[in-house]
Write a protein that holds these residues in place. Structure first.
Motif, PDB file in Angstrom:
ATOM      1  N   GLU A 228       0.839  -1.208   0.000  1.00 28.03           N
ATOM      2  CA  GLU A 228       0.000   0.000   0.000  1.00 28.03           C
ATOM      3  C   GLU A 228       0.872   1.256   0.000  1.00 28.03           C
ATOM      4  O   GLU A 228       0.631   2.188  -0.765  1.00 28.03           O
ATOM      5  CB  GLU A 228      -0.921  -0.002   1.215  1.00 28.03           C
ATOM      6  N   ASP A 229       1.900   1.260   0.843  1.00 33.43           N
ATOM      7  CA  ASP A 229       2.818   2.404   0.870  1.00 33.43           C
ATOM      8  C   ASP A 229       3.505   2.588  -0.482  1.00 33.43           C
ATOM      9  O   ASP A 229       3.641   3.705  -0.981  1.00 33.43           O
ATOM     10  CB  ASP A 229       3.875   2.228   1.962  1.00 33.43           C
ATOM     11  N   TYR A 230       3.953   1.483  -1.080  1.00 35.33           N
ATOM     12  CA  TYR A 230       4.635   1.544  -2.374  1.00 35.33           C
ATOM     13  C   TYR A 230       3.703   2.128  -3.437  1.00 35.33           C
ATOM     14  O   TYR A 230       4.096   3.010  -4.204  1.00 35.33           O
ATOM     15  CB  TYR A 230       5.118   0.144  -2.764  1.00 35.33           C
ATOM     16  N   GLN A 231       2.465   1.639  -3.494  1.00 32.76           N
ATOM     17  CA  GLN A 231       1.515   2.120  -4.498  1.00 32.76           C
ATOM     18  C   GLN A 231       1.148   3.585  -4.280  1.00 32.76           C
ATOM     19  O   GLN A 231       0.822   4.292  -5.232  1.00 32.76           O
ATOM     20  CB  GLN A 231       0.255   1.252  -4.513  1.00 32.76           C
ATOM     21  N   ASN A 232       1.221   4.049  -3.042  1.00 33.14           N
ATOM     22  CA  ASN A 232       0.893   5.447  -2.735  1.00 33.14           C
ATOM     23  C   ASN A 232       2.100   6.369  -2.767  1.00 33.14           C
ATOM     24  O   ASN A 232       2.009   7.529  -2.386  1.00 33.14           O
ATOM     25  CB  ASN A 232       0.192   5.532  -1.379  1.00 33.14           C
ATOM     26  N   GLY A 233       3.248   5.858  -3.202  1.00 34.07           N
ATOM     27  CA  GLY A 233       4.430   6.688  -3.365  1.00 34.07           C
ATOM     28  C   GLY A 233       5.215   6.961  -2.101  1.00 34.07           C
ATOM     29  O   GLY A 233       6.161   7.749  -2.124  1.00 34.07           O
ATOM     30  N   VAL A 234       4.834   6.307  -0.986  1.00 31.88           N
ATOM     31  CA  VAL A 234       5.529   6.548   0.271  1.00 31.88           C
ATOM     32  C   VAL A 234       6.998   6.126   0.173  1.00 31.88           C
ATOM     33  O   VAL A 234       7.868   6.737   0.781  1.00 31.88           O
ATOM     34  CB  VAL A 234       4.823   5.811   1.438  1.00 31.88           C
ATOM     35  N   MET A 235       7.264   5.101  -0.627  1.00 32.85           N
ATOM     36  CA  MET A 235       8.631   4.584  -0.750  1.00 32.85           C
ATOM     37  C   MET A 235       9.345   5.114  -1.996  1.00 32.85           C
ATOM     38  O   MET A 235      10.314   4.518  -2.461  1.00 32.85           O
ATOM     39  CB  MET A 235       8.609   3.061  -0.776  1.00 32.85           C
ATOM     40  N   SER A 236       8.883   6.213  -2.523  1.00 35.10           N
ATOM     41  CA  SER A 236       9.453   6.700  -3.781  1.00 35.10           C
ATOM     42  C   SER A 236      10.747   7.484  -3.603  1.00 35.10           C
ATOM     43  O   SER A 236      11.442   7.752  -4.570  1.00 35.10           O
ATOM     44  CB  SER A 236       8.426   7.570  -4.517  1.00 35.10           C
ATOM     45  N   GLY A 237      11.062   7.847  -2.391  1.00 37.20           N
ATOM     46  CA  GLY A 237      12.285   8.598  -2.157  1.00 37.20           C
ATOM     47  C   GLY A 237      13.523   7.730  -2.333  1.00 37.20           C
ATOM     48  O   GLY A 237      13.468   6.513  -2.286  1.00 37.20           O
ATOM     49  N   ALA A 238      14.633   8.366  -2.549  1.00 32.50           N
ATOM     50  CA  ALA A 238      15.889   7.638  -2.708  1.00 32.50           C
ATOM     51  C   ALA A 238      17.024   8.470  -2.139  1.00 32.50           C
ATOM     52  O   ALA A 238      16.930   9.689  -2.040  1.00 32.50           O
ATOM     53  CB  ALA A 238      16.146   7.347  -4.186  1.00 32.50           C
ATOM     54  N   ASP A 239      18.062   7.792  -1.751  1.00 31.66           N
ATOM     55  CA  ASP A 239      19.269   8.485  -1.335  1.00 31.66           C
ATOM     56  C   ASP A 239      20.455   7.799  -2.008  1.00 31.66           C
ATOM     57  O   ASP A 239      20.280   6.840  -2.755  1.00 31.66           O
ATOM     58  CB  ASP A 239      19.411   8.498   0.198  1.00 31.66           C
ATOM     59  N   ASP A 240      21.620   8.284  -1.754  1.00 30.61           N
ATOM     60  CA  ASP A 240      22.795   7.707  -2.413  1.00 30.61           C
ATOM     61  C   ASP A 240      23.680   6.927  -1.444  1.00 30.61           C
ATOM     62  O   ASP A 240      24.852   6.698  -1.699  1.00 30.61           O
ATOM     63  CB  ASP A 240      23.605   8.803  -3.114  1.00 30.61           C
ATOM     64  N   ASN A 241      23.109   6.474  -0.323  1.00 36.04           N
ATOM     65  CA  ASN A 241      23.910   5.767   0.669  1.00 36.04           C
ATOM     66  C   ASN A 241      24.534   4.492   0.126  1.00 36.04           C
ATOM     67  O   ASN A 241      25.711   4.213   0.389  1.00 36.04           O
ATOM     68  CB  ASN A 241      23.077   5.446   1.910  1.00 36.04           C
ATOM     69  N   VAL A 242      23.777   3.700  -0.618  1.00 31.36           N
ATOM     70  CA  VAL A 242      24.321   2.453  -1.167  1.00 31.36           C
ATOM     71  C   VAL A 242      25.472   2.768  -2.107  1.00 31.36           C
ATOM     72  O   VAL A 242      26.546   2.153  -2.035  1.00 31.36           O
ATOM     73  CB  VAL A 242      23.226   1.632  -1.887  1.00 31.36           C
ATOM     74  N   GLU A 243      25.275   3.723  -2.980  1.00 31.51           N
ATOM     75  CA  GLU A 243      26.328   4.073  -3.932  1.00 31.51           C
ATOM     76  C   GLU A 243      27.569   4.614  -3.219  1.00 31.51           C
ATOM     77  O   GLU A 243      28.699   4.269  -3.583  1.00 31.51           O
ATOM     78  CB  GLU A 243      25.808   5.096  -4.947  1.00 31.51           C
ATOM     79  N   ARG A 244      27.369   5.418  -2.205  1.00 32.77           N
ATOM     80  CA  ARG A 244      28.530   5.950  -1.479  1.00 32.77           C
ATOM     81  C   ARG A 244      29.293   4.841  -0.752  1.00 32.77           C
ATOM     82  O   ARG A 244      30.512   4.887  -0.668  1.00 32.77           O
ATOM     83  CB  ARG A 244      28.092   7.034  -0.484  1.00 32.77           C
TER      84      ARG A 244
ATOM     85  N   THR B 195      29.175   1.410  -1.553  1.00 33.69           N
ATOM     86  CA  THR B 195      29.616   0.298  -2.400  1.00 33.69           C
ATOM     87  C   THR B 195      30.248   0.726  -3.713  1.00 33.69           C
ATOM     88  O   THR B 195      30.871  -0.086  -4.386  1.00 33.69           O
ATOM     89  CB  THR B 195      28.433  -0.634  -2.740  1.00 33.69           C
ATOM     90  N   GLY B 196      30.027   1.988  -4.096  1.00 33.38           N
ATOM     91  CA  GLY B 196      30.515   2.437  -5.396  1.00 33.38           C
ATOM     92  C   GLY B 196      29.570   2.105  -6.537  1.00 33.38           C
ATOM     93  O   GLY B 196      29.860   2.388  -7.688  1.00 33.38           O
ATOM     94  N   ARG B 197      28.434   1.465  -6.220  1.00 28.59           N
ATOM     95  CA  ARG B 197      27.426   1.128  -7.234  1.00 28.59           C
ATOM     96  C   ARG B 197      26.070   1.610  -6.754  1.00 28.59           C
ATOM     97  O   ARG B 197      25.762   1.526  -5.578  1.00 28.59           O
ATOM     98  CB  ARG B 197      27.359  -0.393  -7.437  1.00 28.59           C
ATOM     99  N   ARG B 198      25.262   2.098  -7.688  1.00 24.13           N
ATOM    100  CA  ARG B 198      23.930   2.562  -7.303  1.00 24.13           C
ATOM    101  C   ARG B 198      23.069   1.364  -6.917  1.00 24.13           C
ATOM    102  O   ARG B 198      23.304   0.241  -7.360  1.00 24.13           O
ATOM    103  CB  ARG B 198      23.277   3.365  -8.412  1.00 24.13           C
ATOM    104  N   SER B 199      22.083   1.605  -6.081  1.00 23.96           N
ATOM    105  CA  SER B 199      21.180   0.542  -5.667  1.00 23.96           C
ATOM    106  C   SER B 199      20.218   0.201  -6.800  1.00 23.96           C
ATOM    107  O   SER B 199      19.991   0.997  -7.709  1.00 23.96           O
ATOM    108  CB  SER B 199      20.402   0.953  -4.418  1.00 23.96           C
ATOM    109  N   MET B 200      19.670  -1.005  -6.735  1.00 24.32           N
ATOM    110  CA  MET B 200      18.693  -1.449  -7.733  1.00 24.32           C
ATOM    111  C   MET B 200      17.329  -0.840  -7.418  1.00 24.32           C
ATOM    112  O   MET B 200      17.006  -0.606  -6.260  1.00 24.32           O
ATOM    113  CB  MET B 200      18.517  -2.968  -7.671  1.00 24.32           C
TER     114      MET B 200
END
Length: 69
Positions: free
Chosen positions: A30-46, A48-53
């Motif tokens: 429900e949260d995903y469909q309503n855009g609650v999880m649409s945000g992103a950050d660059d923690n994984v990339e910082r 690991t050196g690779r962007r998250s999936m």
């Protein structure tokens, strides 16, 4: 493709997923469909050196496992 949440939960239940996990995933869906999880950050990339999936990339990469194959 977005599924109706009740259809998604019913499919999980037929696979034997425990009720508490179905409840959690129902709320997450429900949260995903309503855009609650649409945000992103660059923690994984910082870290690991690779962007998250994206969710879609992860699902495609793990389709056999997710489909029980």
């Amino acid at each position: 493709q977005d599924l109706p949440i009740d259809e998604y939960c019913a499919s999980l239940e037929t696979m034997g997923v425990p009720a508490y996990i179905v409840q959690h995933l129902s709320g997450a869906m429900e949260d995903y469909q309503n855009g609650v999880m649409s945000g992103a950050d660059d923690n994984v990339e910082r870290l690991t050196g690779r962007r998250s999936m994206t969710v879609g990339e992860f699902a495609r990469a793990h389709a056999a496992t997710l489909n029980g194959s």
